[in-house]
Write a protein that holds these residues in place. Structure first.
Motif, PDB file in Angstrom:
ATOM      1  N   GLN A   1       0.784  -1.043   0.033  1.00  0.00           N
ATOM      2  CA  GLN A   1      -0.077  -0.036  -0.025  1.00  0.00           C
ATOM      3  C   GLN A   1       0.920   1.171   0.078  1.00  0.00           C
ATOM      4  O   GLN A   1       1.849   1.419   0.697  1.00  0.00           O
ATOM      5  N   VAL A   2       0.569   2.342  -0.750  1.00  0.00           N
ATOM      6  CA  VAL A   2       1.342   3.357  -0.933  1.00  0.00           C
ATOM      7  C   VAL A   2       0.604   4.652  -0.390  1.00  0.00           C
ATOM      8  O   VAL A   2      -0.670   4.733  -0.610  1.00  0.00           O
ATOM      9  N   GLN A   3       1.179   5.031   0.493  1.00  0.00           N
ATOM     10  CA  GLN A   3       0.833   6.537   1.056  1.00  0.00           C
ATOM     11  C   GLN A   3       1.597   7.582   0.864  1.00  0.00           C
ATOM     12  O   GLN A   3       2.902   7.572   1.057  1.00  0.00           O
ATOM     13  N   LEU A   4       0.957   8.864   0.391  1.00  0.00           N
ATOM     14  CA  LEU A   4       1.781  10.162   0.226  1.00  0.00           C
ATOM     15  C   LEU A   4       0.929  11.094   1.334  1.00  0.00           C
ATOM     16  O   LEU A   4      -0.018  11.444   1.332  1.00  0.00           O
ATOM     17  N   SER A  25       5.388   6.425   1.689  1.00  0.00           N
ATOM     18  CA  SER A  25       5.526   4.742   2.212  1.00  0.00           C
ATOM     19  C   SER A  25       5.359   3.947   1.043  1.00  0.00           C
ATOM     20  O   SER A  25       4.870   4.223   0.034  1.00  0.00           O
ATOM     21  N   GLY A  26       5.722   2.472   1.130  1.00  0.00           N
ATOM     22  CA  GLY A  26       5.761   1.804   0.333  1.00  0.00           C
ATOM     23  C   GLY A  26       7.079   1.607  -0.394  1.00  0.00           C
ATOM     24  O   GLY A  26       7.857   2.406  -0.368  1.00  0.00           O
ATOM     25  N   VAL A  93      -4.696  24.037  -3.297  1.00  0.00           N
ATOM     26  CA  VAL A  93      -4.427  23.059  -2.617  1.00  0.00           C
ATOM     27  C   VAL A  93      -3.139  22.100  -3.547  1.00  0.00           C
ATOM     28  O   VAL A  93      -3.446  21.970  -4.757  1.00  0.00           O
ATOM     29  N   TYR A  94      -2.170  21.993  -3.061  1.00  0.00           N
ATOM     30  CA  TYR A  94      -0.956  21.305  -3.684  1.00  0.00           C
ATOM     31  C   TYR A  94      -0.976  19.843  -3.398  1.00  0.00           C
ATOM     32  O   TYR A  94      -1.058  19.434  -2.004  1.00  0.00           O
ATOM     33  N   TYR A  95      -0.830  18.974  -4.602  1.00  0.00           N
ATOM     34  CA  TYR A  95      -1.067  17.547  -4.226  1.00  0.00           C
ATOM     35  C   TYR A  95       0.329  16.967  -4.722  1.00  0.00           C
ATOM     36  O   TYR A  95       0.866  17.481  -5.807  1.00  0.00           O
ATOM     37  N   CYS A  96       0.662  15.951  -3.848  1.00  0.00           N
ATOM     38  CA  CYS A  96       1.981  14.979  -4.287  1.00  0.00           C
ATOM     39  C   CYS A  96       1.289  13.857  -4.857  1.00  0.00           C
ATOM     40  O   CYS A  96       0.293  13.212  -4.768  1.00  0.00           O
ATOM     41  N   ALA A  97       1.994  13.381  -5.925  1.00  0.00           N
ATOM     42  CA  ALA A  97       1.364  12.322  -6.695  1.00  0.00           C
ATOM     43  C   ALA A  97       2.414  11.259  -7.317  1.00  0.00           C
ATOM     44  O   ALA A  97       3.776  11.624  -7.813  1.00  0.00           O
ATOM     45  N   ARG A  98       2.411   9.990  -7.486  1.00  0.00           N
ATOM     46  CA  ARG A  98       3.276   9.057  -8.010  1.00  0.00           C
ATOM     47  C   ARG A  98       2.598   8.460  -9.199  1.00  0.00           C
ATOM     48  O   ARG A  98       1.603   8.178  -9.572  1.00  0.00           O
ATOM     49  N   TRP A 117      -2.251   9.519  -4.824  1.00  0.00           N
ATOM     50  CA  TRP A 117      -2.256  10.832  -4.596  1.00  0.00           C
ATOM     51  C   TRP A 117      -2.236  11.075  -3.057  1.00  0.00           C
ATOM     52  O   TRP A 117      -2.753  10.669  -2.030  1.00  0.00           O
ATOM     53  N   GLY A 118      -1.500  12.176  -2.562  1.00  0.00           N
ATOM     54  CA  GLY A 118      -1.757  12.386  -1.166  1.00  0.00           C
ATOM     55  C   GLY A 118      -2.973  13.390  -1.134  1.00  0.00           C
ATOM     56  O   GLY A 118      -3.787  13.539  -1.953  1.00  0.00           O
ATOM     57  N   GLN A 119      -3.279  13.917   0.258  1.00  0.00           N
ATOM     58  CA  GLN A 119      -4.486  14.411   0.686  1.00  0.00           C
ATOM     59  C   GLN A 119      -4.451  16.018   0.348  1.00  0.00           C
ATOM     60  O   GLN A 119      -5.488  16.661   0.325  1.00  0.00           O
ATOM     61  N   GLY A 120      -3.315  16.391   0.016  1.00  0.00           N
ATOM     62  CA  GLY A 120      -3.331  17.948  -0.366  1.00  0.00           C
ATOM     63  C   GLY A 120      -2.944  18.668   0.718  1.00  0.00           C
ATOM     64  O   GLY A 120      -3.045  18.421   2.112  1.00  0.00           O
TER      65      GLY A 120
END
Length: 127
Positions: A1-4, A25-26, A93-98, A117-120
């Motif tokens: 599981q990936v979490q950002l 994570s991940g 709102v800024y989001y990180c993504a893989r 995607w992160g939660q922002g």
């Protein structure tokens, strides 16, 4: 599981700076291109910056080129967005993504090419 998980947002005056961080994570973080996107109120989510899995290439939207810098630390599973000379139009709102596939940076600016995607984190720039 990936979490950002993004952090570092806040309120800043025009001309100021902020540093956003994204902790991942991940497994296999170092195998994926990472990106930052942003969404202003009542607008679509837009590409901001991306960095290749090995950090050898970076990509920026024209609107932030010369002001923002993306970097990554694969040993710490983090990606950072240094934002300088901020403008009110950077408020979002800024989001990180893989990126959804390993070892690829093709179409780095397309939202659909990212699967996690992160939660922002909110960035507000006052004039």
């Amino acid at each position: 599981q990936v979490q950002l998980v993004e952090s570092g947002g806040g309120l800043v005056q025009a001309g100021g700076s902020l540093r956003l961080s994204c902790a991942a994570s991940g497994r296999a973080f170092s195998s994926y291109t990472m990106g930052w996107f942003r969404q202003a109120p009542a607008k679509d989510r837009d590409f901001v910056a991306a960095i290749r899995w090995d950090g050898s290439m970076t990509y920026y939207a024209d609107s932030v080129k010369g002001r923002f810098t993306i970097s990554r630390d694969n040993a710490k599973n983090t990606v950072t967005l240094q934002m300088n000379s901020l403008k009110p139009e950077d408020t979002a709102v800024y989001y990180c993504a893989r990126r959804f596939v390993m070892y690829s940076s093709t179409y780095y600016n397309l939202e659909r090419e990212y699967d996690y995607w992160g939660q922002g984190t909110q960035v507000t720039v006052s004039s």
